[in-house]
Write an enzyme that holds these catalytic residues in place. Structure first.
Site, PDB file in Angstrom:
ATOM      1  N   SER A  75      44.176  45.976  43.446  1.00 23.30           N
ATOM      2  CA  SER A  75      44.587  44.746  44.127  1.00 23.30           C
ATOM      3  C   SER A  75      43.396  43.816  44.282  1.00 23.30           C
ATOM      4  CB  SER A  75      45.156  45.061  45.514  1.00 23.30           C
ATOM      5  OG  SER A  75      44.104  45.266  46.452  1.00 23.30           O
ATOM      6  N   ASP A  76      43.664  42.514  44.292  1.00 21.75           N
ATOM      7  CA  ASP A  76      42.638  41.583  44.735  1.00 21.75           C
ATOM      8  C   ASP A  76      42.376  41.878  46.222  1.00 21.75           C
ATOM      9  OD1 ASP A  76      40.792  39.550  44.750  1.00 21.75           O
ATOM     10  OD2 ASP A  76      42.108  38.098  43.784  1.00 21.75           O
ATOM     11  N   CYS A  77      41.198  41.511  46.684  1.00 15.20           N
ATOM     12  CA  CYS A  77      40.772  41.947  48.017  1.00 15.20           C
ATOM     13  C   CYS A  77      41.619  41.317  49.118  1.00 15.20           C
ATOM     14  CB  CYS A  77      39.301  41.640  48.213  1.00 15.20           C
ATOM     15  SG  CYS A  77      38.258  42.575  47.084  1.00 15.20           S
TER      16      CYS A  77
ATOM     17  N   TYR B  48      46.736  37.351  43.992  1.00 14.52           N
ATOM     18  CA  TYR B  48      47.171  37.109  45.366  1.00 14.52           C
ATOM     19  C   TYR B  48      48.592  36.536  45.437  1.00 14.52           C
ATOM     20  CZ  TYR B  48      42.438  37.616  47.371  1.00 14.52           C
ATOM     21  OH  TYR B  48      41.234  38.094  47.801  1.00 14.52           O
TER      22      TYR B  48
ATOM     23  N   ALA C 152      44.887  41.549  49.247  1.00 14.27           N
ATOM     24  CA  ALA C 152      46.203  41.135  48.748  1.00 14.27           C
ATOM     25  C   ALA C 152      47.346  41.932  49.361  1.00 14.27           C
ATOM     26  CB  ALA C 152      46.254  41.253  47.223  1.00 14.27           C
TER      27      ALA C 152
END
Length: 511
Positions: free
Chosen positions: A268-270, A237, A272
């Protein structure tokens, strides 16, 4: 099969013609995953390509592409998908210093994961927490005990983290010479993501000393990429030197792909990508089109979120070329072919369903739990406990089974609380239990749960329906023997077979 009626000298003969459907190259299992991806790629429209680049990827029936959900969890056993063997938290397994045993843990986990995914896949759709792509291990460095997600890591040492992380990857992904990959693991969160949590969507790790970067934060990721050949990497993030990690040319292109030679997927992180432009976050880009284009261009292939839906508009606006999108899409399609997810016959289908929470896996969890214990001091030789001692057990966690499951967890068939374990070792009259105050509340409550029973058993009888009206088939029953601590936060189901949302329950007891 077609039938033709041909009259010959007053007699009708029935002739059969077999219509053999020719396979297209991407359907040919004798080709490599990369060759199949190369053939399938140009058959997709721009809008279809964009849809595949989001974690909840819809079906494309005209090409035989099934609906697929990339997001799955296996931090310490198969998570969030009902019954599974629950192993100790990562920080505990790290304390074992036993990477060979950790490999066994995740080989068992991947067996259970394959079985679960095969059963879920019988519906033709793999939804969240049902697929073959697992977003673990977390190889961030645990430097500050105040970081709320430190328990997901393997500790503060970069070398140990690398060794344990590689064991996880190899256990999940299976032998590299197998026809299909067993699962795909994911090294996260890349990089310099070791807290704080509260400002992770705006924090810039801009003053990291080069020596600290290369000797502390990056070694484990490098091990997983170059030695264990992990198939996914999740970008973090936070920002790194001014750029969001999921749009960092330095991290994703220069270090990960160019210097380390990484060929796999970056996810990607959720949420992000939303942080690129949302008010109060990084705010480095004006809108979702610019944010999505920048992320793809710097090597983030798959988004956990919905911002990538704007990529088609970004192409039309000239912010990114469709050929740049094709680079990411080829990696995604290749991964799905490597797992056999695109094919009709489930890969690794010989693993029996009996492995789920089996006695062998429970024994493995117990062995790992024992090896996770670290005795720093045994003052006055109080251990082992003298059976004549009077022992006070204090605190709400001592009688809370759900607390022991950790996070990103599956649901075990049975949990022994800390209080129950002590009671099993000492006579009843020598144990005092005082729950005390709650973890975060200022008031103290006295529970009368122990005065409730039904059908001769303590607690409550629970029945569950996968609808909101308690109608139709009861999908699960349970005897609730410990006080209620139920919540769907953290995506924890109430019982195996019960949906995470839109369900109902009835609890019955006699006070």
């Amino acid at each position: 099969m077609k039938r033709g009626w041909i009259p010959i000298m007053g007699v009708c003969l029935v002739l059969s013609f077999s219509a053999c459907k020719q396979l297209l190259p991407y359907q040919d299992t004798s080709l490599t995953a990369e060759q199949r991806a190369e053939d399938l790629l140009p058959r997709l429209t721009l809008e279809e390509k964009v849809s595949i680049m989001q974690n909840a990827s819809p079906a494309i029936p005209r090409l035989g592409i099934k609906e697929y959900e990339w997001w799955n969890e296996a931090l310490h056993g198969v998570g969030r998908a009902g019954l599974a063997t629950v192993f100790p938290q990562s920080i505990g397994m790290g304390a074992s210093f036993n990477d060979s045993l950790l490999y066994e843990v995740f080989n068992a986990t991947s067996d259970e994961a394959r079985v679960k995914s095969r059963i879920f896949g019988e519906s033709g759709v793999l939804k969240r927490y049902q697929g073959l792509t697992f977003w673990t291990p977390n190889v961030n460095i645990f430097r500050d005990p105040r970081w709320g997600r430190g328990q997901e890591t393997y500790g503060e040492d970069p070398y140990l983290t690398g060794q344990m992380g590689m064991a996880v990857v190899r256990g999940l992904q299976g032998p590299e010479d197998a026809g299909y990959d067993k699962l795909h693991a994911c090294a996260k969160h890349f990089a310099v993501h070791s807290g704080p949590e509260w400002n992770r969507h705006s924090f810039d790790a801009e003053n990291i000393a080069p020596r600290d970067l290369w000797e502390t934060y990056l070694p484990a990721f490098k091990d997983l990429v170059q030695k264990a050949h992990v198939k996914e990497v999740m970008c973090a993030y936070n920002r790194f030197e001014g750029e969001p990690c999921c749009g960092s040319n330095r991290l994703l292109m220069q270090i990960l792909r160019d210097e380390w030679g990484y060929k796999g997927i970056v996810v990607s992180d959720c949420g992000a990508i939303s942080d690129f432009h949302r008010p109060g976050t990084h705010g480095t880009h004006p809108d979702k089109e610019h944010a999505s284009a920048a992320a793809v261009r710097t090597g983030t292939d798959l988004e956990c979120g919905s911002e990538y839906a704007s990529l088609a508009d970004a192409v039309k606006a000239g912010l990114i070329d469709e050929k740049e999108i094709d680079i990411s899409l080829k990696r995604l399609l290749t991964a799905r072919f490597e797992l056999g997810e695109m094919d009709e016959q489930p890969a690794w289908s010989e693993i029996p369903a009996s492995v789920l929470n089996s006695k062998e896996h429970q024994a493995l969890a117990l062995r790992m739990a024992r090896e996770s214990l670290v005795l720093l001091q045994n003052k006055n030789n109080i251990l082992p406990l003298n059976t004549h001692l009077k022992v006070a057990v204090m605190g709400p966690n001592a009688n809370d089974s759900v607390m022991q499951w950790g996070n990103y967890n599956g649901i075990p068939a049975h949990t022994v609380t800390l209080l129950e374990a002590v009671r099993a070792k000492l006579p009843e009259g020598q144990i005092i239990y005082e729950p005390g105050c709650d973890r975060v509340d200022g008031k103290t409550l006295q529970s009368l749960f122990d005065e409730c029973s039904i059908n001769g058993k303590p607690g409550f009888l629970a029945e569950y329906w996968n609808n909101r009206d308690r109608e139709g088939e009861v999908v699960a029953t349970d005897q609730i023997s410990t006080p209620f601590h139920f919540a769907t936060t953290g995506a924890t189901t109430f019982a195996p077979g019960v949906e995470i949302t839109s369900f109902s329950a009835r609890y019955e007891s006699v006070f």
